[in-house]
Design an enzyme around this catalytic site. Structure first.
Site, mmCIF file in Angstrom:
data_model
loop_
_atom_site.group_PDB
_atom_site.id
_atom_site.type_symbol
_atom_site.label_atom_id
_atom_site.label_comp_id
_atom_site.label_asym_id
_atom_site.label_seq_id
_atom_site.Cartn_x
_atom_site.Cartn_y
_atom_site.Cartn_z
ATOM 1 N N GLY A 1 11.252 -31.251 -121.553
ATOM 2 C CA GLY A 1 12.208 -31.252 -120.450
ATOM 3 C C GLY A 1 13.591 -31.507 -120.989
ATOM 4 O O GLY A 1 13.756 -31.948 -122.128
ATOM 5 N N CYS B 1 7.241 -33.061 -126.813
ATOM 6 C CA CYS B 1 8.697 -33.251 -126.794
ATOM 7 C C CYS B 1 9.084 -34.315 -125.760
ATOM 8 O O CYS B 1 8.756 -35.477 -125.936
ATOM 9 C CB CYS B 1 9.399 -31.911 -126.554
ATOM 10 S SG CYS B 1 11.132 -31.977 -127.016
ATOM 11 N N TYR B 2 9.758 -33.931 -124.662
ATOM 12 C CA TYR B 2 10.076 -34.963 -123.656
ATOM 13 C C TYR B 2 8.794 -35.654 -123.207
ATOM 14 O O TYR B 2 8.788 -36.857 -122.921
ATOM 15 C CB TYR B 2 10.765 -34.316 -122.446
ATOM 16 C CG TYR B 2 11.201 -35.334 -121.406
ATOM 17 C CD1 TYR B 2 12.408 -36.017 -121.541
ATOM 18 C CD2 TYR B 2 10.406 -35.625 -120.292
ATOM 19 C CE1 TYR B 2 12.814 -36.963 -120.612
ATOM 20 C CE2 TYR B 2 10.806 -36.568 -119.348
ATOM 21 C CZ TYR B 2 12.008 -37.231 -119.510
ATOM 22 O OH TYR B 2 12.409 -38.168 -118.591
ATOM 23 N N HIS C 1 7.109 -28.262 -130.553
ATOM 24 C CA HIS C 1 6.558 -27.385 -129.511
ATOM 25 C C HIS C 1 5.422 -26.510 -130.063
ATOM 26 O O HIS C 1 5.682 -25.431 -130.583
ATOM 27 C CB HIS C 1 7.658 -26.485 -128.950
ATOM 28 C CG HIS C 1 8.669 -27.241 -128.153
ATOM 29 N ND1 HIS C 1 8.488 -27.541 -126.822
ATOM 30 C CD2 HIS C 1 9.852 -27.795 -128.502
ATOM 31 C CE1 HIS C 1 9.517 -28.230 -126.378
ATOM 32 N NE2 HIS C 1 10.364 -28.403 -127.380
ATOM 33 N N GLU D 1 3.442 -24.778 -128.413
ATOM 34 C CA GLU D 1 3.255 -23.596 -127.553
ATOM 35 C C GLU D 1 4.103 -22.410 -127.994
ATOM 36 O O GLU D 1 3.886 -21.282 -127.561
ATOM 37 C CB GLU D 1 3.559 -23.965 -126.090
ATOM 38 C CG GLU D 1 5.031 -24.244 -125.755
ATOM 39 C CD GLU D 1 5.473 -25.686 -126.042
ATOM 40 O OE1 GLU D 1 4.814 -26.361 -126.863
ATOM 41 O OE2 GLU D 1 6.470 -26.132 -125.472
ATOM 42 N N LYS E 1 0.968 -12.469 -114.533
ATOM 43 C CA LYS E 1 0.970 -11.010 -114.406
ATOM 44 C C LYS E 1 -0.123 -10.323 -115.234
ATOM 45 O O LYS E 1 -0.839 -9.461 -114.734
ATOM 46 C CB LYS E 1 2.339 -10.471 -114.807
ATOM 47 C CG LYS E 1 2.554 -9.018 -114.470
ATOM 48 C CD LYS E 1 2.876 -8.872 -113.016
ATOM 49 C CE LYS E 1 3.221 -7.457 -112.633
ATOM 50 N NZ LYS E 1 3.712 -7.402 -111.239
#
Ligand code: XMP
Length: 505
Positions: A51, A78-79, A164, A166, A361
């Site tokens: 964040g 992270c955050y 991160h 991801e 999607k």
């Protein structure tokens, strides 16, 4: 199920995508609803996202300490790591230097790093960092700039990474997420589209019972997959109204009809071309055109909907990013911009049915395949609700639409033949309102200029123009001027977004 608790990070959707790609179902909830959602949904694991805030800012997102007392494994990123440390009595401070980019990570033995070699690359993007561990935690990784780049409390199953995993730039990021899910949370990787289809069909059956369902079918991916799923769930209790506004691409209306005509539902194709062209007479301003088309769409849908007595449910092809982007709405978010315009007001209905609202999607596309829809519907590029109405610049007439349809078809056919169909994310032709002088045989011509547009993009918010090889552009240009009347000049749009948009209007 894994619950992703969102602290406003730019990668929140990406984390959810990564988890689902590991065949594990997950949902995203905002941080201020985390505790409530955890108690309701009883996830087997929790991931805190990154964040933009600092934990000690007055308005920084906080979480309840009770979350850590539920005995559910948590991974903070992270955050998410900083808030974990801060909440549990550790210390977070701004680092002397912002750490951004690919960084070498040195790791220690930990379940989360199972099978991962020491000294691997990870993606860092932070200012603050954990300076002092909360009680019961140990450091399990460091970088040159960050002495506590990862921490764990093995006994409480709490793990946290300052980087991160991801993001693709993290070399073994996916393995770390997988380790958390399979080694720490002990979740089985068995979520797939075939299970989802069965579950969603059952859910719709239970919700709808004997009621009647109405769906506005545009022929786009989301509404087509919604139609296919609903027809499997409620069969003849479903009526799909396909408003053919005459602004479709070549053969598109017939393709949609062919896919749904014999599927057991009630399929109504409304040929409303004249109505739309009438409304568009003399209209040249792009926003006015969009508005006219949107409003007429609703009117036509209402006129047809009124003929069907006592509709109980209105179905919509809302998908998960719509909900996440609308701030994970408190109530069901009604997507006012779903097909072309808003929701019809005159058709009375009890409730909404939105069977795709938890899917991304590409998952919607997979579900469509699972339900037996043809590839040409499932792999369809985004197509704007106002259709070719905003790709004919200036006043829209039937003649111009026909010219554009033929030219656009050739462009798409040639790109697909050249094998570029998958790597270029959207490509189409635009009929400009410009006419110029040309020569054909021994004669002077005074005809339209056609523009070709092709872009590469992942999110459609930004886009780069596609570098199509000259030979292919040459072939497209030759074919179009030879095969389509009233076009004597072709240009290729080489602007990115921003500053241009993908569509011309
Ligand atoms: P722009 O032109 O804003 O387009 O760069 C971004 C993406 O959105 C599509 N688009 C629309 N889709 N209704 C839609 O459902 C609309 O009114 C609309 N306008 C643009 C466009 O094709 C591109 O993929």
């Amino acid at each position: 199920m894994i619950l992703v608790v969102d602290f406003g990070g730019q990668y929140n959707q990406l984390i959810a995508r990564r988890v689902r790609n590991l065949n594990v179902y997950c949902e995203v909830v905002p941080y201020n609803k985390a505790l409530k959602s955890i108690d309701e949904k009883k996830p087997q694991g929790i991931i805190f996202t990154g964040g933009p805030n600092s934990v000690y800012e007055e308005k920084a997102p906080q979480i309840e300490k009770e979350i850590f007392e539920r005995n559910i494994p948590i991974l903070g990123l992270c955050y998410g790591m900083q808030i974990m440390a801060h909440t549990l009595g550790g210390e977070v401070k701004p680092a002397k230097q912002r750490e951004f980019g690919k960084t070498i990570l040195n790791i220690k033995d930990s379940l989360i790093f199972n099978g991962i070699p020491n000294e691997n690359y990870v993606w860092m993007s932070h200012v603050d960092r954990v300076e002092k561990l909360p009680e019961g935690f140990e450091t399990i990784a460091n970088t040159d700039n960050c002495p506590i780049a990862a921490m764990q409390n093995r006994e409480k199953k709490l793990y946290a990474l300052q980087f991160h995993p991801e993001v693709n730039h993290s070399q073994f990021g996916n393995e770390m997420l997988k380790n958390f899910i399979t080694e720490v949370c002990k979740v089985e990787q068995n979520w797939n589209m075939s299970n989802y289809a069965k579950m969603a069909i059952e859910e719709v059956k239970n919700k709808v019972g004997d009621g009647k369902v109405l769906l506005a079918l545009s022929g786009g991916v989301d509404s087509s997959v919604t139609a296919a799923l609903l027809s499997k769930a409620v069969g003849s209790k479903l009526t799909c109204i396909f408003v053919d506004h005459g602004l479709m691409r070549k053969n598109e209306g017939d393709e949609v009809e062919a896919a749904f005509k014999n599927s057991g539902m009630n399929f109504i194709r409304v040929d409303a071309e004249d109505r739309f062209l009438n409304k568009l007479k003399g209209v040249t301003d792009p926003e006015a055109k969009r508005k006219a088309i949107g409003e007429e769409f609703i009117r036509v849908f209402e006129d047809e909907g009124r003929k069907i007595k006592s509709v109980d449910f209105l179905a919509q092809g809302t998908i998960y990013p719509d909900i996440i982007e609308s701030g994970l709405g408190d109530a069901a978010v009604i997507k006012s911009h779903h097909n072309v315009g808003g929701l019809p007001e005159v058709v009375d209905f009890k409730d909404l049915v939105e069977p795709l609202k938890m899917l991304f999607k590409d998952e919607v596309r997979n579900l469509g395949r699972e339900l037996g829809l043809p590839d040409y519907l499932v792999d369809r590029q985004p197509f704007p609700g106002p259709g070719l109405g905003i790709r004919v610049i200036g006043e829209v007439t039937k003649d111009k639409l026909d010219i554009l349809r033929d030219a656009d078809y050739i462009f798409r056919e040639e790109l697909e033949k050249a094998g570029l169909g998958k790597e270029i994310n959207q490509y189409f032709a635009v009929l400009t309102n410009n006419r110029t002088v040309g020569v054909m045989g021994d004669f002077r011509t005074y005809d339209y200029t056609l523009a070709l547009r092709a872009v590469k993009t992942t999110d459609f918010m930004t886009a780069d123009w596609a570098r199509i090889p000259y030979e292919i552009l040459d072939k497209v240009s030759n074919r179009i001027v030879n095969e389509v009347n009233n076009i004597n000049r072709i240009v290729y749009d080489i602007t990115s977004k921003p500053p241009a948009t993908i569509e011309w209007e």
